[in-house]
Design a protein around this motif. Structure first.
Motif, short mmCIF file in Angstrom:
data_model
loop_
_atom_site.label_atom_id
_atom_site.label_comp_id
_atom_site.label_asym_id
_atom_site.label_seq_id
_atom_site.Cartn_x
_atom_site.Cartn_y
_atom_site.Cartn_z
N CYS A 199 0.84 -1.20 0.00
CA CYS A 199 0.00 0.00 0.00
C CYS A 199 0.87 1.25 0.00
O CYS A 199 2.00 1.25 0.52
CB CYS A 199 -0.91 0.04 1.24
N ARG A 200 0.31 2.30 -0.58
CA ARG A 200 0.97 3.59 -0.48
C ARG A 200 0.87 4.08 0.96
O ARG A 200 0.21 3.47 1.80
CB ARG A 200 0.32 4.58 -1.43
N LEU A 201 1.50 5.23 1.22
CA LEU A 201 1.47 5.74 2.60
C LEU A 201 0.06 6.08 3.06
O LEU A 201 -0.23 6.06 4.26
CB LEU A 201 2.37 6.98 2.70
N ASP A 202 -0.84 6.35 2.14
CA ASP A 202 -2.23 6.67 2.53
C ASP A 202 -3.09 5.42 2.64
O ASP A 202 -4.31 5.50 2.71
CB ASP A 202 -2.84 7.63 1.52
N GLN A 203 -2.45 4.21 2.63
CA GLN A 203 -3.13 2.92 2.78
C GLN A 203 -3.94 2.51 1.55
O GLN A 203 -4.74 1.57 1.63
CB GLN A 203 -4.04 2.89 4.03
N SER A 204 -3.74 3.16 0.42
CA SER A 204 -4.38 2.71 -0.82
C SER A 204 -3.55 1.59 -1.41
O SER A 204 -2.31 1.60 -1.39
CB SER A 204 -4.52 3.85 -1.82
N ILE A 205 -4.24 0.59 -1.93
CA ILE A 205 -3.58 -0.64 -2.40
C ILE A 205 -2.95 -0.37 -3.77
O ILE A 205 -3.62 0.09 -4.71
CB ILE A 205 -4.58 -1.80 -2.48
N LEU A 206 -1.66 -0.73 -3.88
CA LEU A 206 -0.94 -0.54 -5.13
C LEU A 206 -0.66 -1.88 -5.82
O LEU A 206 -0.74 -1.97 -7.05
CB LEU A 206 0.39 0.18 -4.87
N LEU A 207 -0.38 -2.92 -5.05
CA LEU A 207 0.05 -4.18 -5.62
C LEU A 207 -0.35 -5.33 -4.69
O LEU A 207 -0.23 -5.21 -3.47
CB LEU A 207 1.58 -4.18 -5.82
N VAL A 208 -0.81 -6.45 -5.28
CA VAL A 208 -1.12 -7.67 -4.52
C VAL A 208 -0.54 -8.86 -5.28
O VAL A 208 -0.34 -8.79 -6.50
CB VAL A 208 -2.64 -7.87 -4.31
N ASN A 209 -0.28 -9.95 -4.55
CA ASN A 209 0.24 -11.16 -5.20
C ASN A 209 -0.91 -12.12 -5.51
O ASN A 209 -2.05 -11.92 -5.04
CB ASN A 209 1.31 -11.80 -4.33
N GLY A 253 -10.59 -13.60 -2.23
CA GLY A 253 -11.62 -13.77 -3.25
C GLY A 253 -11.82 -12.57 -4.16
O GLY A 253 -12.78 -12.55 -4.94
N TYR A 254 -10.94 -11.56 -4.06
CA TYR A 254 -11.01 -10.39 -4.94
C TYR A 254 -10.01 -10.54 -6.09
O TYR A 254 -8.94 -11.13 -5.94
CB TYR A 254 -10.65 -9.11 -4.17
N ARG A 255 -10.38 -9.95 -7.27
CA ARG A 255 -9.41 -9.80 -8.35
C ARG A 255 -8.59 -8.54 -8.12
O ARG A 255 -9.00 -7.63 -7.39
CB ARG A 255 -10.12 -9.73 -9.70
N ASP A 256 -7.44 -8.47 -8.81
CA ASP A 256 -6.55 -7.31 -8.62
C ASP A 256 -7.27 -6.01 -8.90
O ASP A 256 -7.16 -5.03 -8.14
CB ASP A 256 -5.32 -7.43 -9.52
N ALA A 257 -8.02 -5.98 -9.99
CA ALA A 257 -8.67 -4.72 -10.42
C ALA A 257 -9.71 -4.25 -9.40
O ALA A 257 -10.02 -3.05 -9.34
CB ALA A 257 -9.31 -4.92 -11.79
N GLU A 258 -10.24 -5.18 -8.60
CA GLU A 258 -11.30 -4.81 -7.65
C GLU A 258 -10.74 -4.10 -6.42
O GLU A 258 -11.49 -3.49 -5.66
CB GLU A 258 -12.05 -6.06 -7.21
N VAL A 259 -9.42 -4.22 -6.18
CA VAL A 259 -8.85 -3.62 -4.97
C VAL A 259 -7.81 -2.53 -5.28
O VAL A 259 -7.43 -1.79 -4.36
CB VAL A 259 -8.22 -4.70 -4.08
N ASN A 260 -7.32 -2.47 -6.52
CA ASN A 260 -6.29 -1.47 -6.85
C ASN A 260 -6.80 -0.07 -6.56
O ASN A 260 -7.94 0.30 -6.93
CB ASN A 260 -5.88 -1.59 -8.32
N ASN A 261 -5.93 0.71 -5.86
CA ASN A 261 -6.19 2.12 -5.51
C ASN A 261 -7.30 2.29 -4.48
O ASN A 261 -7.70 3.43 -4.20
CB ASN A 261 -6.52 2.94 -6.77
N ARG A 262 -7.79 1.18 -3.88
CA ARG A 262 -8.79 1.30 -2.82
C ARG A 262 -8.09 1.15 -1.48
O ARG A 262 -7.05 0.49 -1.36
CB ARG A 262 -9.87 0.23 -3.00
N LYS A 263 -8.69 1.76 -0.44
CA LYS A 263 -8.09 1.71 0.90
C LYS A 263 -8.11 0.27 1.43
O LYS A 263 -9.06 -0.48 1.22
CB LYS A 263 -8.86 2.62 1.86
N ALA A 264 -7.04 -0.11 2.15
CA ALA A 264 -6.94 -1.46 2.71
C ALA A 264 -8.02 -1.73 3.74
O ALA A 264 -8.31 -2.89 4.06
CB ALA A 264 -5.56 -1.66 3.32
N GLY A 265 -8.66 -0.67 4.24
CA GLY A 265 -9.71 -0.85 5.23
C GLY A 265 -10.89 -1.65 4.71
O GLY A 265 -11.65 -2.21 5.48
N MET A 266 -11.04 -1.72 3.36
CA MET A 266 -12.13 -2.49 2.79
C MET A 266 -12.02 -3.98 3.12
O MET A 266 -13.00 -4.72 3.04
CB MET A 266 -12.16 -2.32 1.26
N LEU A 267 -10.82 -4.41 3.49
CA LEU A 267 -10.59 -5.82 3.78
C LEU A 267 -10.84 -6.17 5.24
O LEU A 267 -10.91 -7.35 5.59
CB LEU A 267 -9.15 -6.21 3.41
#
Length: 768
Positions: A144-154, A162-176
């Motif tokens: 995640c970036r410093l603002d907790q937005s998701i940049l990259l997942v494995n 159960g999420y695809r990469d596109a569903e979480v990119n640039n979204r806050k990690a709090g959604m998880l």
């Protein structure tokens, strides 16, 4: 290098070779392509204008080659317009250099391009390695970036959440997060607590795309670049839900096991697969004289337990792990009769995948169980031998009876002749054989049914010692509990038991020694190790300090005909065993070489305490019957119906009774006897007495015959004979329709004595 100008080509080659380059020369573009396909190069130098295939086309073809994609390609051109430069870059050239060439500039340009290419290759390889590692890590990774937005997942992220990469990119990690409040707390805490390059671990409840929740062990890293600048947050998340459930289940099982083991009478332990103790109960710790805490995480060898306990735990756990099944081990401590036996059960506990995780051990003392098993085996063996002995004694009695009858007849026919002395010796030998036969029968059936009464065992024991122990070098000491219970026993048979034991002890100490007797009250519960019914018993011990009995034969001393003496029948202890069994008691022996022998008897105590009969001398075996028959012979001649299936005995008895004034009608079976009785009635002959063999090989026996005769003549005098003198018919003949019983083998005096008793009772008519 591809250059169609031969002079320029050689000039460039010489200039480069002088500064450490190896140069392969090609005159045309086709030559360059051929050499590139078959050789390895670090860089390519191409002239732009060449006949047939120019440098731009060669460059394009090289870039399409597998090895030509990353290699530096430098184009030499005399064209100085921008169109030529663009054409070079469009063809895939790394750079270009104009003519006329300056060799120094060319060398530096090539060196720089080669170094850059090598560096780029290394970076590309590292990137491939990183991608492979990143994709293969089973834990979910989120950058995640410093603002907790998701940049990259494995890739593992999708499997966890159960999420695809596109569903979480640039979204806050709090959604998880399952709880957004926890996410906000973490945002604040991480910024305050986590320093660059440091890690922190948390347990977080996460929510998947389908709404299900799992517990993730989350490692958080504050990532910096090569300058130390903070660039973002790295989360490594491992689903530990099942692990926590297993740990909780193990904790619950451990708590349950702890509760059980604390109250278990056995030794209980939990071990890992390598034999290290994880849990022990107080019983086990006390057995080894250790504290419970000393066992945790250590093996038997590390604890320096005594052999064989030191290696037992590791060896058993190894076998459980290898075979996947429970193992049972026995541990025997001590020597000879002091052996203490333990049985250890090792059972596997398994993971969900079926692999053995831990081993539960239960260790219990089975010494009493082993003793019960030994007693049962000995009892079964003696019972089997008893059946055999009874059959032998019965047949033996018939043979002896025939010999005694025949011998009596011969003795009478040669009175006052020298040979009569030899016949007397034969008679004495037959009497010994008859006594031996009785001993066999005693062993097989425990003697006659005991006629029990309340007996003072202390008095009986002392009095028996007085007339049994004759060796003055043998001292006898008596020990007795106060208020000893009376025993329920046949005093005569009990004297036989005590006499046998005392004689054995005295003979074991021919040169002198000491006999100790001990009497004590014992109350046995239903779980006693002696296989006796629960109740009150008097325990009698007779011990000597003789040479003892070797351990290898101690279990055989009660077997019939087993003896270590030069003289003796080997039936004394067998008879003693049978009598004790018939009394509902038990006899056993403890012995070791050099430590003497101790015989232990358990005699049932009297159920009702009553006045013990006044002191009297113990019963002694009756004296042998005399040979005088003068007072037994009758003057008249009553008629005797004899039924005996053994021809020798039948003829012998008839010959014995005839001289005594009796008329004998001999028959061989029950059918013959009935037929003879009916024939006598038809002829008007009165049958005054019947002598019936109880058991015959074929046809009707004495019981069936007497039942028939009682219907014809209720008061007909009847004598039953048998070698089975312990049979109920022989013990209580009146109950089965007979007036008296005569045990085989018998002699003339005994048969005439019984007939005389019946005559005295007027059971037999005084005239025929």
């Amino acid at each position: 290098m591809a250059e169609d100008d031969a002079v320029l080509r050689k000039t460039i080659a010489l200039g480069l070779k002088g500064r450490g380059f190896a140069v392969a020369q090609a005159e045309t573009g086709d030559d360059a392509l051929d050499r590139f396909s078959s050789e390895e190069f670090d860089a390519v130098l191409l002239d732009a204008i060449m006949p047939r295939v120019d440098g731009f086309e060669v460059c394009r073809r090289l870039r399409r080659h597998d090895r030509g994609q990353g290699i530096p390609i430098l184009i030499i051109t005399g064209l100085d317009d921008s169109a030529a430069v663009k054409q070079a870059y469009d063809a895939g050239a790394t750079d270009f250099i104009p003519k006329p060439l300056r060799l120094g500039i060319l060398r530096e340009r090539l060196r720089g391009l080669i170094e850059a290419s090598l560096l780029e290759e290394r970076l590309r390889n590292k990137r491939l390695q990183f991608d492979a590692i990143f994709k293969s890590i089973p834990s979910a990774i989120i950058f995640c970036r410093l603002d907790q937005s998701i940049l990259l997942v494995n890739p593992a992220f999708s499997r966890h959440f159960g999420y695809r990469d596109a569903e979480v990119n640039n979204r806050k990690a709090g959604m998880l997060y399952d709880d957004d409040r926890v996410f906000r707390e973490h945002e604040v805490a991480w910024q305050q607590e986590i320093e660059p390059g440091r890690t922190a671990t948390y347990q977080v409840n996460y929510r998947r795309a389908d709404g299900s929740v799992f517990i993730g062990e989350t490692t958080v890293i504050l990532v910096t670049d090569e300058t130390g600048g903070v660039i973002g947050w790295l989360r490594i998340i491992e689903d530990i839900t099942q692990r926590l459930e297993r740990e909780r289940a193990i904790a619950e099982r451990t708590a349950e096991l702890q509760a059980v083991t604390e109250h278990a009478p056995e030794m209980v332990a939990r071990l890992d697969c390598r034999g290290r103790f994880l849990l022990v109960n107080r019983v086990l710790a006390d057995f080894f004289r250790r504290q419970i805490a000393e066992f945790e995480g250590r093996t038997g060898r590390e604890l320096q337990l005594d052999a064989p306990w030191d290696a037992l735990w590791e060896d058993a756990c190894r076998l459980v792990r290898e075979h996947g099944s429970r193992q049972i081990k026995e541990v025997a401590l001590g020597e000879e009769d002091r052996v203490q036996t333990f049985q250890a059960l090792f059972a596997p506990e398994r993971h969900e995948d079926g692999e053995v995780s831990t081993v539960i051990a239960f260790v219990r003392d089975v010494s009493a169980q082993k003793q019960v098993e030994r007693i049962r085996i000995q009892t079964d063996r003696l019972d089997t031998l008893g059946v055999l002995a009874g059959g032998v004694a019965h047949d033996f009695n018939n043979i002896i009876g025939a010999l005694i009858s025949s011998l009596a007849l011969i003795r009478e026919s040669i009175k006052d002749q020298p040979a009569s002395a030899y016949l007397d010796d034969c008679r004495a030998a037959l009497d010994q054989a008859r006594y031996l036969s009785r001993q066999l029968m005693t062993f097989s059936q425990g003697g006659e049914e005991p006629v029990t009464d309340a007996v003072d065992l202390q008095r009986l024991l002392k009095e028996t010692c007085q007339f049994t122990v004759r060796n003055r070098a043998v001292k006898v000491q008596h020990f007795c509990d106060e208020e000893l219970w009376p025993v329920e026993a046949d005093s005569g048979q009990l004297v036989q038991v005590i006499s046998n034991l005392l004689i054995n002890a005295e003979q074991a100490m021919a040169s002198g020694g000491k006999i100790e007797t001990r009497l004590g009250n014992v109350a046995l519960d239903a779980q006693n190790s002696l296989t006796l019914p629960s109740g009150r018993y008097v325990k009698m011990e007779i011990a000597d300090n003789g040479p003892g009995v070797p351990q290898e034969i101690v279990d055989r001393v009660f077997d019939p005909y087993f003896t270590t003496k030069r003289e003796g029948s080997g039936l004394g202890l067998a008879t003693t065993y049978a009598i004790m069994k018939r009394h509902g008691g038990l006899i056993s022996v403890r012995s070791a070489v050099g430590e003497g022998a101790t015989f232990v008897c358990y005699v049932p105590a009297a159920q009702k305490v009553q006045e013990v009969p006044p002191e009297s001398r113990p019963a002694e075996p009756p004296a042998a019957a005399g040979n005088s028959e003068a007072n037994l012979v009758r003057a008249d001649a009553p008629c005797v119906l004899l039924m005996e299936d053994q021809p020798i005995i039948r003829r012998g008895l008839a010959r014995l009774l005839a001289p005594a004034g009796y008329k004998v009608i001999p028959t061989a079976s029950g059918e013959e006897a009935i037929k003879a009785y009916e024939e006598a009635e038809r002829q008007g002959t009165s049958i005054d007495l019947v002598i019936l063999d109880m058991a015959v090989v074929e046809g009707m026996g004495g019981l069936e015959v007497i039942q028939y005769l009682r219907q014809r003549r209720a008061k007909l005098p009847a004598i039953v004979t048998s070698g089975l003198w312990d049979d109920p018919v022989m013990r209580e003949p009146e109950r089965f329709g007979f007036n008296a019983a005569l045990c085989k083998p018998y002699n003339k005096a005994e048969i005439l004595e019984i007939i005389g008793r019946l005559q005295a009772k007027n059971a037999i008519a005084s005239d025929s």
